[in-house]
Design a protein around this motif. Structure first.
Motif, PDB file in Angstrom:
ATOM      1  N   ALA A   1       0.833  -1.203   0.000  1.00 26.57           N
ATOM      2  CA  ALA A   1       0.000   0.000   0.000  1.00 26.57           C
ATOM      3  C   ALA A   1       0.870   1.257   0.000  1.00 26.57           C
ATOM      4  O   ALA A   1       0.586   2.229  -0.727  1.00 26.57           O
ATOM      5  N   ARG A   2       1.930   1.247   0.813  1.00 19.84           N
ATOM      6  CA  ARG A   2       2.819   2.413   0.859  1.00 19.84           C
ATOM      7  C   ARG A   2       3.529   2.615  -0.471  1.00 19.84           C
ATOM      8  O   ARG A   2       3.661   3.750  -0.949  1.00 19.84           O
ATOM      9  N   PHE A   3       3.992   1.521  -1.082  1.00 14.54           N
ATOM     10  CA  PHE A   3       4.726   1.642  -2.342  1.00 14.54           C
ATOM     11  C   PHE A   3       3.824   2.197  -3.441  1.00 14.54           C
ATOM     12  O   PHE A   3       4.263   2.998  -4.282  1.00 14.54           O
ATOM     13  N   LYS A   4       2.557   1.781  -3.448  1.00 13.72           N
ATOM     14  CA  LYS A   4       1.610   2.304  -4.448  1.00 13.72           C
ATOM     15  C   LYS A   4       1.408   3.807  -4.256  1.00 13.72           C
ATOM     16  O   LYS A   4       1.270   4.555  -5.237  1.00 13.72           O
ATOM     17  N   HIS A   5       1.431   4.261  -3.003  1.00 15.10           N
ATOM     18  CA  HIS A   5       1.330   5.700  -2.747  1.00 15.10           C
ATOM     19  C   HIS A   5       2.581   6.429  -3.234  1.00 15.10           C
ATOM     20  O   HIS A   5       2.490   7.549  -3.753  1.00 15.10           O
ATOM     21  N   VAL A   6       3.731   5.802  -3.073  1.00 20.28           N
ATOM     22  CA  VAL A   6       4.979   6.378  -3.595  1.00 20.28           C
ATOM     23  C   VAL A   6       4.882   6.511  -5.108  1.00 20.28           C
ATOM     24  O   VAL A   6       5.269   7.540  -5.691  1.00 20.28           O
ATOM     25  N   GLU A   7       4.371   5.473  -5.767  1.00 17.06           N
ATOM     26  CA  GLU A   7       4.200   5.531  -7.224  1.00 17.06           C
ATOM     27  C   GLU A   7       3.279   6.673  -7.629  1.00 17.06           C
ATOM     28  O   GLU A   7       3.536   7.385  -8.608  1.00 17.06           O
ATOM     29  N   THR A   8       2.211   6.868  -6.856  1.00 18.90           N
ATOM     30  CA  THR A   8       1.259   7.943  -7.154  1.00 18.90           C
ATOM     31  C   THR A   8       1.915   9.309  -7.029  1.00 18.90           C
ATOM     32  O   THR A   8       1.735  10.190  -7.888  1.00 18.90           O
ATOM     33  N   LEU A   9       2.693   9.481  -5.962  1.00 22.46           N
ATOM     34  CA  LEU A   9       3.393  10.762  -5.769  1.00 22.46           C
ATOM     35  C   LEU A   9       4.395  11.013  -6.888  1.00 22.46           C
ATOM     36  O   LEU A   9       4.526  12.144  -7.374  1.00 22.46           O
ATOM     37  N   ALA A  10       5.083   9.971  -7.304  1.00 24.45           N
ATOM     38  CA  ALA A  10       6.055  10.113  -8.391  1.00 24.45           C
ATOM     39  C   ALA A  10       5.362  10.478  -9.701  1.00 24.45           C
ATOM     40  O   ALA A  10       5.856  11.317 -10.473  1.00 24.45           O
ATOM     41  N   GLN A  11       4.199   9.875  -9.943  1.00 20.83           N
ATOM     42  CA  GLN A  11       3.446  10.188 -11.160  1.00 20.83           C
ATOM     43  C   GLN A  11       2.990  11.638 -11.168  1.00 20.83           C
ATOM     44  O   GLN A  11       2.983  12.300 -12.220  1.00 20.83           O
ATOM     45  N   LYS A  12       2.598  12.132  -9.981  1.00 17.26           N
ATOM     46  CA  LYS A  12       2.178  13.531  -9.890  1.00 17.26           C
ATOM     47  C   LYS A  12       3.333  14.479 -10.209  1.00 17.26           C
ATOM     48  O   LYS A  12       3.108  15.611 -10.664  1.00 17.26           O
ATOM     49  N   GLN A  13       4.554  14.019  -9.975  1.00 17.98           N
ATOM     50  CA  GLN A  13       5.739  14.819 -10.292  1.00 17.98           C
ATOM     51  C   GLN A  13       6.248  14.551 -11.698  1.00 17.98           C
ATOM     52  O   GLN A  13       7.267  15.115 -12.115  1.00 17.98           O
TER      53      GLN A  13
END
Length: 278
Positions: free
Chosen positions: A239-251
């Motif tokens: 779950a945490r890694f998927k959130h990291v992916e989301t933040l990276a995509q936003k950047q």
């Protein structure tokens, strides 16, 4: 119409009838007909894990469906045994019914209307005493308390079952702190192996295995199921890694192109958000 003759049967009888038709040598399904108890075991394990996944991550309708798939496995084994004239599904149901009644005298042998107020410790001792009586009546040549622990269990469960079996005869740490010391000792031995001039991969695997075994023992002493604890930790990581992916995509930054320090910063941001610190 397919299955028409089963449609008005009671649910369990209908399922057994469907299973019999699937196994018919001439009119059944070729895949079902060729299966054996041994060939089915991999599917049984898969279905068991799918039940666990549905309970943890899905709704009750999915749980119902997965339980049905698991029940079908039991019906399948019983049908094969019945064809070989060993036992039937009714025999399986009767055996577990008798065992449950035998192992719960505080429920089924108690005077009518009497409240059951045995402590957890008393229940556990009663359970083990009954199991020992059952084993004494079985005609076998077991020489070890570990003989009844299946070898093909998942590794974490197997380790915990081995430790529990030994604990029943007193081969166990009396308190949890020495177990924690053992964990630290085993981790230190992993470090020493890694710091050697030449790393022996086989020895390293052995030391990591010892450390994992010690951690399972620690979990058992803390009344924690090691498999459940690791599963929850894995789900939390995912779950945490998927959130990291989301933040990276936003950047607009692919993780593969991001330095580890930046990914770690995103990871810490996700953890801080979970704790309500940002």
């Amino acid at each position: 119409m397919p299955g028409e003759k089963q449609i008005n049967l009671p649910a369990t009888e209908r399922l057994l009838s469907i299973m019999a038709q699937l196994r018919d040598p001439k009119l059944g399904c070729p895949w079902d007909v060729k299966q054996t108890m041994k060939s089915l075991t991999r599917y049984t394990i898969e279905e068991t894990y799918e039940v666990v996944d549905a309970i943890e991550n899905k709704g009750l309708s999915e749980v119902k469906e997965e339980l049905g798939d698991l029940l079908f496995q039991i019906v399948f084994y019983a049908r094969i045994a019945q064809e070989q004239q060993h036992f039937s599904f009714d025999d399986v149901a009767d055996a577990i019914s008798r065992k449950l009644i035998r192992r719960h005298p505080h429920v089924f042998a108690a005077p009518s209307g009497q409240e059951n107020n045995l402590s957890s410790e008393a229940l556990a001792k009663q359970w083990e005493a009954i199991k020992q009586q059952e084993n004494a009546h079985k005609n076998n040549s077991q020489e070890s308390v570990l003989d009844r622990v299946p070898n093909n269990m998942p590794a974490l469960m197997h380790a915990q079952k081995l430790q529990k079996a030994c604990a029943k005869v007193g081969f166990d740490w009396p308190h949890v702190l020495p177990v924690l010391d053992k964990v630290q000792e085993e981790v230190q031995e992993v470090r020493e192996e890694l710091e050697a001039k030449t790393v022996n991969q086989q020895a390293l695997e052995e030391e990591i295995g010892d450390a994992l075994f010690a951690m399972v023992n620690l979990a058992r002493h803390c009344n924690v199921d090691a498999d459940t604890a690791l599963r929850n930790a894995s789900n939390k990581f995912a779950a945490r890694f998927k959130h990291v992916e989301t933040l990276a995509q936003k950047q607009n930054r692919p993780l593969a192109d991001m330095p580890l320090s930046d990914m770690e910063a995103l990871w810490q941001k996700v953890k801080a958000k979970e704790k309500g610190n940002c």
